[in-house]
Design a protein around this motif. Structure first.
Motif, PDB file in Angstrom:
ATOM      1  N   ASN A 359      28.660  81.681  59.489  1.00 40.89           N
ATOM      2  CA  ASN A 359      28.919  80.247  59.585  1.00 40.89           C
ATOM      3  C   ASN A 359      29.317  79.648  58.237  1.00 40.89           C
ATOM      4  OD1 ASN A 359      28.282  80.329  62.310  1.00 40.89           O
ATOM      5  ND2 ASN A 359      26.134  79.776  61.975  1.00 40.89           N
ATOM      6  N   PHE A 360      28.654  80.119  57.174  1.00 40.27           N
ATOM      7  CA  PHE A 360      28.936  79.597  55.833  1.00 40.27           C
ATOM      8  C   PHE A 360      30.337  79.999  55.392  1.00 40.27           C
ATOM      9  CE2 PHE A 360      28.205  78.610  51.386  1.00 40.27           C
ATOM     10  CZ  PHE A 360      27.287  77.571  51.443  1.00 40.27           C
ATOM     11  N   GLU A 361      30.711  81.255  55.645  1.00 37.57           N
ATOM     12  CA  GLU A 361      32.044  81.722  55.265  1.00 37.57           C
ATOM     13  C   GLU A 361      33.123  80.945  56.013  1.00 37.57           C
ATOM     14  OE1 GLU A 361      33.077  83.780  53.047  1.00 37.57           O
ATOM     15  OE2 GLU A 361      31.187  84.596  52.314  1.00 37.57           O
ATOM     16  N   ASN A 362      32.893  80.683  57.277  1.00 36.52           N
ATOM     17  CA  ASN A 362      33.859  79.886  58.040  1.00 36.52           C
ATOM     18  C   ASN A 362      33.985  78.476  57.467  1.00 36.52           C
ATOM     19  OD1 ASN A 362      34.274  82.062  59.757  1.00 36.52           O
ATOM     20  ND2 ASN A 362      32.767  81.348  61.273  1.00 36.52           N
ATOM     21  N   ALA A 363      32.848  77.919  57.040  1.00 31.85           N
ATOM     22  CA  ALA A 363      32.866  76.580  56.455  1.00 31.85           C
ATOM     23  C   ALA A 363      33.617  76.567  55.126  1.00 31.85           C
ATOM     24  CB  ALA A 363      31.440  76.065  56.269  1.00 31.85           C
ATOM     25  N   LEU A 364      33.458  77.629  54.325  1.00 32.60           N
ATOM     26  CA  LEU A 364      34.153  77.692  53.040  1.00 32.60           C
ATOM     27  C   LEU A 364      35.663  77.766  53.217  1.00 32.60           C
ATOM     28  CD1 LEU A 364      31.896  80.022  50.851  1.00 32.60           C
ATOM     29  CD2 LEU A 364      31.988  77.539  50.924  1.00 32.60           C
ATOM     30  N   THR A 365      36.107  78.384  54.305  1.00 33.76           N
ATOM     31  CA  THR A 365      37.537  78.400  54.593  1.00 33.76           C
ATOM     32  C   THR A 365      38.063  76.982  54.785  1.00 33.76           C
ATOM     33  OG1 THR A 365      37.307  80.572  55.648  1.00 33.76           O
ATOM     34  CG2 THR A 365      39.301  79.319  56.142  1.00 33.76           C
TER      35      THR A 365
END
Length: 440
Positions: A359-365
């Motif tokens: 979820n965090f990686e998707n948010a950073l995108t």
């Protein structure tokens, strides 16, 4: 953190910078202590630990400590990171047997190692202090040294009472810096060139003293000064510029600082590819730390609530049993409720970390889609970021690139502890400074 001397007494000041519940960056003074002329790292470490415990500040809540470049400050932070009493932040209920935890060291999804290493306090060198050191390095050049030496000699002569009185009688005022009788034209031109050269570093120094300075703005001002100095010919400008470039690597050797610049859409472009990777990774580490802290806080609150509910049920059961000794069905219902209560985790599991990371990686995108074309400052952009990264973004943005707030504290100390108040007791002085700096 910083130290100063006033009225032959050594003081050590500690300020904290944090984000409140309204997403506002706040600066508070928590200590102004008399060090009893002790400046060793062991003494300072003990003093800091006592202050943290007094305010119930946990080790894992501290992302970075900003100091000057003094070796005792750096050693103090290193010893804080090695202190077992601070590292042992888990409660007794969190203790589990080593056999119950299976850690695959070669699996990236397992983040226990990162979770342990992230509890390190990062050391941030004061940017304003580092800039002054770079300017000093540039002024060590032979031409600048000789020029400043000539200026000092002239100042010494003009401060002579006889000459000063003579100038006032003849001219009606004191010495003027460009007085033709005292200054050769060549020397005056050189002084003007030096003043023009140092004007831009002075402006940047003032900007770095801003109370609302963010890490991204700091790096922009730093890079802008290097860029402007590159357009000026001469050994002094080149000396300052080369020293700033050399010291820049030390300033940016702080992963929390890189994380703060990474989430700034206007100045993320200033980071190199390697710094971008470090900043992104560090930002995720901060997010994971805050996620774990929230779980621990929820666990404590949940245990207290569960204990209260259980005690209430037990009291009700006793009353009912006293009233009806054959009410065994109610007893079974209570037991069923106990077993059906959700199990509170003592720490992060692999599944928790994997889901959070995804979820965090998707948010950073989505965060990286905000750039200079967005025309948003970091404080304007964070509320538009995905919810999962907002708290972490505010936390790293609160990192102060300088220790100027402590310098302001010492300026207030100088005013309060004047010559007429030289015998002011330490606890009273600290209380006055606490009220002066913290009460709005």
């Amino acid at each position: 953190m910083d130290a100063c001397t006033r009225q032959r007494t050594n003081y050590f000041g500690i300020n904290v910078q944090f984000v409140d519940d309204n997403d506002k960056i706040c600066i508070n003074t928590i200590a102004v202590k008399d060090t009893k002329a002790q400046h060793g790292s062991d003494f300072l470490k003990t003093l800091i630990i006592d202050v943290l415990r007094e305010y119930d500040i946990k080790f894992q809540q501290i992302l970075s400590i900003v100091t000057d470049n003094a070796s005792n400050m750096k050693t103090t932070i290193d010893k804080l990171n090695l202190d077992e009493s601070l590292q042992n932040h888990r409660s007794n209920d969190d203790n589990v047997d080593d056999e119950e935890i299976v850690i695959d060291l070669e699996t990236e999804e397992t983040e226990y190692i990162a979770l342990a290493s992230q509890l390190k306090i990062n050391h941030m060198r004061c940017a304003a202090h580092t800039l002054q050191l770079a300017i000093r390095d540039g002024l060590k050049e032979v031409h600048a040294t000789q020029l400043i030496g000539k200026i000092r000699n002239i100042v010494v002569i003009l401060r002579n009472p006889k000459i000063d009185g003579l100038l006032k009688r003849k001219a009606g005022k004191g010495a003027i810096i460009d007085q033709s009788t005292r200054w050769a034209l060549c020397l005056w031109i050189q002084i003007m060139e030096l003043e023009t050269l140092l004007r831009q570093p002075h402006i940047v120094t003032v900007q770095l003293q801003s109370a609302d300075l963010t890490p991204g703005v700091f790096l922009k001002e730093w890079k802008n000064l290097i860029f402007n100095l590159s357009k000026i010919e001469g050994p002094i400008a080149e000396g300052i510029r080369s020293s700033m470039i050399r010291r820049e690597s030390l300033l940016l050797d702080n992963d929390i600082l890189l994380a703060a610049i990474y989430i700034d859409p206007m100045y993320r472009i200033l980071l190199s590819e390697e710094q971008m990777i470090r900043g992104r990774k560090s930002f995720y580490t901060v997010g994971l730390r805050m996620f774990n802290n929230n779980l621990e806080d929820n666990k404590v609150a949940g245990l207290c609530e569960s204990q209260t509910i259980t005690e209430t049920k037990q009291n009700q059961t006793i009353i009912e049993i006293l009233e009806n000794t054959n009410d065994f069905e109610q007893f079974l219902d209570d037991e069923e409720n106990k077993r059906s209560e959700p199990h509170l985790k003592s720490d992060l599991s692999d599944n928790d970390v994997a889901l959070f990371k995804q979820n965090f990686e998707n948010a950073l995108t989505l965060v990286e889609r905000f750039n200079r074309y967005s025309k948003l400052t970091v404080k304007e952009a964070i509320p538009k970021y995905p919810k999962i990264v907002q708290n972490s973004a505010w936390a790293v943005t609160a990192l102060p690139p300088t220790q100027v707030s402590v310098e302001r504290l010492f300026s207030a100390l100088k005013i309060i502890k004047s010559d007429l108040r030289a015998s002011l007791k330490d606890d009273i002085l600290e209380a006055i400074l606490y009220l002066r700096t913290n009460v709005q």
